[in-house]
Design a protein around this motif. Structure first.
Motif, PDB file in Angstrom:
ATOM      1  N   GLU A 246      28.055 140.849  11.090  1.00 44.66           N
ATOM      2  CA  GLU A 246      27.936 142.256  10.952  1.00 44.66           C
ATOM      3  C   GLU A 246      30.058 142.841  10.727  1.00 44.66           C
ATOM      4  O   GLU A 246      30.117 143.628  10.283  1.00 44.66           O
ATOM      5  N   PHE A 247      30.524 141.977  11.695  1.00 52.14           N
ATOM      6  CA  PHE A 247      32.189 142.194  11.255  1.00 52.14           C
ATOM      7  C   PHE A 247      33.114 141.926  10.068  1.00 52.14           C
ATOM      8  O   PHE A 247      33.334 142.860   9.198  1.00 52.14           O
ATOM      9  N   PHE A 248      31.967 140.887   9.211  1.00 51.63           N
ATOM     10  CA  PHE A 248      33.162 140.335   8.117  1.00 51.63           C
ATOM     11  C   PHE A 248      31.921 140.903   6.753  1.00 51.63           C
ATOM     12  O   PHE A 248      31.878 141.579   6.032  1.00 51.63           O
ATOM     13  N   GLY A 249      31.000 141.141   7.018  1.00 50.00           N
ATOM     14  CA  GLY A 249      30.206 142.180   6.262  1.00 50.00           C
ATOM     15  C   GLY A 249      30.037 143.686   5.995  1.00 50.00           C
ATOM     16  O   GLY A 249      30.836 144.390   4.542  1.00 50.00           O
ATOM     17  N   GLY A 250      31.193 144.485   7.143  1.00 47.52           N
ATOM     18  CA  GLY A 250      31.386 145.495   7.660  1.00 47.52           C
ATOM     19  C   GLY A 250      32.865 145.286   6.484  1.00 47.52           C
ATOM     20  O   GLY A 250      33.575 146.156   6.071  1.00 47.52           O
ATOM     21  N   ILE A 251      34.149 144.337   6.688  1.00 42.76           N
ATOM     22  CA  ILE A 251      35.065 144.347   5.936  1.00 42.76           C
ATOM     23  C   ILE A 251      34.408 144.091   4.426  1.00 42.76           C
ATOM     24  O   ILE A 251      35.162 144.535   3.804  1.00 42.76           O
ATOM     25  N   PHE A 252      33.824 143.234   4.644  1.00 44.23           N
ATOM     26  CA  PHE A 252      33.357 143.106   3.235  1.00 44.23           C
ATOM     27  C   PHE A 252      33.570 144.125   1.642  1.00 44.23           C
ATOM     28  O   PHE A 252      33.360 144.691   0.785  1.00 44.23           O
TER      29      PHE A 252
ATOM     30  N   ALA B 256      20.899 153.988   6.351  1.00 47.45           N
ATOM     31  CA  ALA B 256      20.391 155.133   5.324  1.00 47.45           C
ATOM     32  C   ALA B 256      21.736 154.810   4.185  1.00 47.45           C
ATOM     33  O   ALA B 256      21.712 154.684   2.643  1.00 47.45           O
ATOM     34  N   ILE B 257      22.801 154.645   5.007  1.00 45.32           N
ATOM     35  CA  ILE B 257      24.316 154.262   4.407  1.00 45.32           C
ATOM     36  C   ILE B 257      24.407 153.281   3.601  1.00 45.32           C
ATOM     37  O   ILE B 257      24.785 153.083   2.280  1.00 45.32           O
ATOM     38  N   LEU B 258      23.767 152.090   4.360  1.00 44.79           N
ATOM     39  CA  LEU B 258      23.857 150.661   3.611  1.00 44.79           C
ATOM     40  C   LEU B 258      22.912 150.245   3.086  1.00 44.79           C
ATOM     41  O   LEU B 258      22.880 149.972   1.808  1.00 44.79           O
ATOM     42  N   LEU B 259      21.652 151.641   2.642  1.00 44.97           N
ATOM     43  CA  LEU B 259      20.945 151.692   1.401  1.00 44.97           C
ATOM     44  C   LEU B 259      21.381 152.241   0.180  1.00 44.97           C
ATOM     45  O   LEU B 259      21.559 151.723  -0.935  1.00 44.97           O
ATOM     46  N   PHE B 260      22.260 152.801   0.702  1.00 41.16           N
ATOM     47  CA  PHE B 260      22.672 153.481  -0.386  1.00 41.16           C
ATOM     48  C   PHE B 260      23.990 152.061  -1.658  1.00 41.16           C
ATOM     49  O   PHE B 260      23.653 152.219  -2.369  1.00 41.16           O
ATOM     50  N   PHE B 261      24.558 151.426  -0.579  1.00 38.62           N
ATOM     51  CA  PHE B 261      25.323 150.028  -0.874  1.00 38.62           C
ATOM     52  C   PHE B 261      24.741 149.611  -1.689  1.00 38.62           C
ATOM     53  O   PHE B 261      24.802 149.154  -2.203  1.00 38.62           O
TER      54      PHE B 261
ATOM     55  N   ARG C  55      27.240 144.575  -2.646  1.00 39.00           N
ATOM     56  CA  ARG C  55      25.402 144.329  -2.484  1.00 39.00           C
ATOM     57  C   ARG C  55      25.228 142.714  -1.749  1.00 39.00           C
ATOM     58  O   ARG C  55      23.780 143.989  -0.663  1.00 39.00           O
ATOM     59  N   PRO C  56      25.412 142.297  -0.824  1.00 42.27           N
ATOM     60  CA  PRO C  56      24.613 141.274  -0.730  1.00 42.27           C
ATOM     61  C   PRO C  56      24.883 141.731   1.032  1.00 42.27           C
ATOM     62  O   PRO C  56      24.567 141.761   1.919  1.00 42.27           O
ATOM     63  N   ALA C  57      26.272 141.953   1.279  1.00 43.71           N
ATOM     64  CA  ALA C  57      27.016 142.393   2.520  1.00 43.71           C
ATOM     65  C   ALA C  57      26.335 143.417   2.927  1.00 43.71           C
ATOM     66  O   ALA C  57      25.781 143.230   4.688  1.00 43.71           O
ATOM     67  N   ALA C  58      25.730 144.999   1.866  1.00 39.95           N
ATOM     68  CA  ALA C  58      25.193 145.876   2.482  1.00 39.95           C
ATOM     69  C   ALA C  58      23.542 145.098   3.147  1.00 39.95           C
ATOM     70  O   ALA C  58      22.721 145.545   3.856  1.00 39.95           O
ATOM     71  N   PHE C  59      23.155 144.777   2.400  1.00 43.10           N
ATOM     72  CA  PHE C  59      21.684 144.102   2.149  1.00 43.10           C
ATOM     73  C   PHE C  59      21.198 143.428   3.524  1.00 43.10           C
ATOM     74  O   PHE C  59      20.925 143.709   4.828  1.00 43.10           O
TER      75      PHE C  59
ATOM     76  N   GLY D 246      22.856 143.500   6.024  1.00 42.41           N
ATOM     77  CA  GLY D 246      23.531 144.568   7.589  1.00 42.41           C
ATOM     78  C   GLY D 246      22.270 146.070   7.429  1.00 42.41           C
ATOM     79  O   GLY D 246      21.828 146.268   8.562  1.00 42.41           O
ATOM     80  N   LEU D 247      21.809 145.476   6.358  1.00 45.61           N
ATOM     81  CA  LEU D 247      20.663 146.881   6.780  1.00 45.61           C
ATOM     82  C   LEU D 247      19.642 145.967   7.089  1.00 45.61           C
ATOM     83  O   LEU D 247      19.643 147.442   7.949  1.00 45.61           O
ATOM     84  N   PHE D 248      19.723 144.393   6.937  1.00 47.12           N
ATOM     85  CA  PHE D 248      18.584 143.783   7.749  1.00 47.12           C
ATOM     86  C   PHE D 248      18.860 144.210   8.890  1.00 47.12           C
ATOM     87  O   PHE D 248      17.895 144.129   9.708  1.00 47.12           O
ATOM     88  N   VAL D 249      19.640 143.686   9.364  1.00 42.23           N
ATOM     89  CA  VAL D 249      20.346 143.340  10.815  1.00 42.23           C
ATOM     90  C   VAL D 249      19.605 144.819  11.914  1.00 42.23           C
ATOM     91  O   VAL D 249      19.030 144.903  12.477  1.00 42.23           O
TER      92      VAL D 249
END
Length: 74
Positions: A1-7, A51-56, A15-19, A21-24
């Motif tokens: 979660e930490f590195f995904g947010g930074i990415f 919903a925000i991560l789905l946008f990304f 897109r991979p980081a948002a996906f 995070g969306l899964f989590v």
């Protein structure tokens, strides 16, 4: 979660980081709805961030992102 947010913030592998995070977040929503039998209680923030991560996931980064500067659209 930490590195995904930074990415996502800098636009690197957006897109991979948002996906990921969306899964989590969808797992946390499922946990609140199914295992705790609380209905929506406790899952509102997770739904909002999902919903925000789905946008990304759909849009990716913008033209100022690291991905765009590298010429890669993931």
């Amino acid at each position: 979660e930490f590195f995904g947010g930074i990415f996502i913030a800098i636009g690197f592998l957006t897109r991979p980081a948002a996906f990921a995070g969306l899964f989590v977040l969808l797992v946390t929503v499922w946990f609140h709805w199914v295992t705790m039998d609380q209905g929506y209680s406790g899952a509102e923030k997770s739904l909002l961030w999902a919903a925000i991560l789905l946008f990304f996931v759909i849009r990716g980064g913008n033209r100022h992102s690291v991905d765009a500067r590298m010429g890669k659209a993931f």
